[in-house]
Design an enzyme around this catalytic site. Structure first.
Site, mmCIF file in Angstrom:
data_model
loop_
_atom_site.group_PDB
_atom_site.id
_atom_site.type_symbol
_atom_site.label_atom_id
_atom_site.label_comp_id
_atom_site.label_asym_id
_atom_site.label_seq_id
_atom_site.Cartn_x
_atom_site.Cartn_y
_atom_site.Cartn_z
ATOM 1 C CE1 TYR A 363 -10.424 -31.900 13.086
ATOM 2 C CE2 TYR A 363 -10.457 -29.523 13.313
ATOM 3 C CZ TYR A 363 -10.881 -30.676 12.682
ATOM 4 O OH TYR A 363 -11.781 -30.594 11.639
ATOM 5 N N GLY B 64 -16.468 -30.945 9.428
ATOM 6 C CA GLY B 64 -15.095 -30.726 9.841
ATOM 7 C C GLY B 64 -14.092 -30.619 8.719
ATOM 8 C CB SER B 65 -10.507 -31.499 8.798
ATOM 9 O OG SER B 65 -9.400 -31.302 7.956
ATOM 10 C CB SER B 66 -10.818 -29.251 3.773
ATOM 11 O OG SER B 66 -9.548 -28.885 4.293
#
Lengths: 388, 125
Positions: A363, B64-66
């Protein structure tokens, strides 16, 4: 998906705006996963807190939603944007602080516990084996299914919020023991030795795009390495559960070898060095702070070092004296936030970050546009400290 | 020429009519797209620097991210939303984001995904 009369009424808007939205979300995710019905859950863990990730649109949605939404089950919350205790030394702008406060307040208004942590499994008592929960944070969902013997989808920020408001989640295959078998087995041909290597293995496992993955190899991962594995898996794919040496006859098999390791490492390791060291994606727990304070005895970092952990952990570390030991070694401890999306780590004041976190590296590279230098904790300490 | 297509399953029903923009890679909605501009910002994507506004976004699945669901919702607020999404596997991120943004979402078979190409004009009803 079959709905009860109450659920259909709520979907039709007969029980208020918040429940109508929540059931609309649950029906959509139910259709996507071929779920047959909704079932009660005991705990929701919600993501979508950091203003850097949800922006003005998210903040406005939560403000309006919180006017009528109330949680029906225990609901905990992912990290926010910053540590309020450390604001005086930061250059976070007023608008960010204002918007972040509004987001935090919206969640509190709904009845959400402001835990601001991505490791609920480290700071709350784990319910009985088989308990149905709804965790949005990817590393937490994978940890819950794979380590804690709980049952959860890899929820989205919205589906976990809908579960918090309704007390229900979709009955998908992952919640059903009859469908709970690995779809693929990853044969690890390497001797995995530390938390960084576990994170890289996890990233590879996630890339298989399967929901349940078996990892075949000789492992004895400790808690820290397990967290890193879960963080890596969560960053790269759709996997919601892993097993160890549990493949069934006929399960598809793929290898994880030196080349595969190198491919993941080369993708995520984008710098040879860094301006700053960061630990804590997922956030660090007590066991990691204890480990670090022991490894840093009589040492001091030669570069700024940021540690991210839950407030509960920071408070305990203060009481037990770990926090002071870490501060003497040059570490700055941040609670409530995480290295991934905090405005504390930006291109404005940094070019590259040294870290042992595969999730953090992913990220920082893709969202914060920072370069990262990936090394295991032990090597980072050896290369970046002097004796005090 | 516009072609009529079939889907595996409608997740969010609606008219799908427009020009395809196809991603070869799974999409992380949180990090791949600039939600203010609707522009793909990941240099490793085959859609780098392309706009997803008003296209039919075709992709294998989300990763990936929620929080990617919020990115889809933010695209709507910024008026940069695709007109529809087609994917091989719809997960909770995409389906919940599309539900709240109120845009059609359908799954398609693997061979249909392979057939569809950027620039194709398609219609699904």
């Amino acid at each position: 998906m079959e709905l009860t009369k109450y659920e259909q009424d709520a979907l039709d808007g007969n029980h208020g705006d918040a429940l109508e939205i929540a059931y609309r979300i649950l029906v959509a995710v139910g259709e996507a996963t071929d779920a047959t019905k909704l079932i009660p859950i005991q705990w929701a863990h919600v993501s979508g807190v950091n203003y850097n990730t949800i922006g003005n649109a998210g903040a406005k949605f939560l403000s309006e939603f919180s006017e009528t939404a109330k949680t029906r089950v225990m609901t905990t919350l992912n990290p926010t944007g910053y540590d309020i205790d450390q604001l005086q030394n930061s250059d976070i702008d007023e608008n960010f602080i204002h918007e972040q406060d509004n987001i935090n307040n919206s969640y509190v208004k709904m009845g959400v516990t402001p835990s601001f942590s991505c490791i609920p499994y480290d700071i709350y008592k784990i319910p009985n084996s088989g308990t149905q929960v709804a965790f949005a944070e990817s590393n937490a969902a994978i940890h819950a299914n794979s380590v804690d013997h709980l049952k959860t989808n890899k929820e989205s920020a919205f589906s976990a919020l809908a579960s918090a408001i309704t007390g229900k989640s979709i009955y998908s295959n992952i919640r059903n023991d009859d469908f709970d078998s690995p779809e693929i087995s990853v044969k690890c041909q390497l001797d995995i030795q530390n938390e960084l290597e576990c994170g890289i293995l996890g990233y590879y496992v996630g890339q298989t795009s399967k929901k349940i993955v078996d990892i075949d190899g000789s492992f004895n991962m400790n808690e820290i390495e397990t967290k890193s594995l879960c963080g890596g898996i969560g960053a790269s794919g759709q996997c919601v559960k892993y097993t160890i040496n549990n493949s069934k006859p006929g399960t598809e098999k793929i290898n994880f070898d030196k080349n595969d390791f190198g491919n993941v490492y080369d993708k995520l390791n984008t710098s040879d060095d860094g301006d700053l060291i960061a630990f804590g994606s997922p956030q660090l727990g007590m066991i990691e702070l204890l480990q670090m304070s022991n490894m840093l005895k009589n040492k001091k970092f030669t570069k700024p070092c940021m540690i991210f952990c839950p407030r509960m952990v920071k408070n305990q570390a203060n009481v037990l004296g770990f926090a002071n030991k870490l501060k003497r070694a040059g570490c700055e401890i941040f609670s409530d936030c995480c290295m991934c999306f905090t405005p504390l780590l930006t291109k404005k004041n940094l070019d590259s970050v040294i870290t042992n976190s595969v999730k953090g590296s992913y990220y920082l590279n893709t969202k914060n546009k920072l370069h990262t230098n990936l090394k295991p904790l032990k090597q980072i300490i050896n290369e970046n400290t002097t004796n005090r | 020429m516009k072609t009529q297509q079939t889907v595996k399953k409608f997740i969010i029903k609606g008219m799908i009519n427009g020009i395809v923009l196809k991603s070869d890679m799974p999409i992380n909605f949180l990090s791949l797209i600039d939600v203010k501009t609707g522009i793909i910002k990941d240099p490793s994507s085959n859609l780098f620097q392309k706009s997803i506004k008003n296209v039919i976004l075709v992709f294998p699945h989300a990763i990936g991210s929620s929080v990617g669901a919020y990115s889809i919702y933010s695209l709507k607020s910024n008026n940069k939303l695709p007109s529809a999404m087609l994917c091989k596997n719809a997960d909770l991120i995409v389906s919940s984001g599309c539900a709240l943004a109120n845009i059609p979402l359908a799954t398609i078979y693997d061979n249909k995904y392979e057939e569809l190409q950027t620039g194709d004009e398609i219609m699904i009803s």
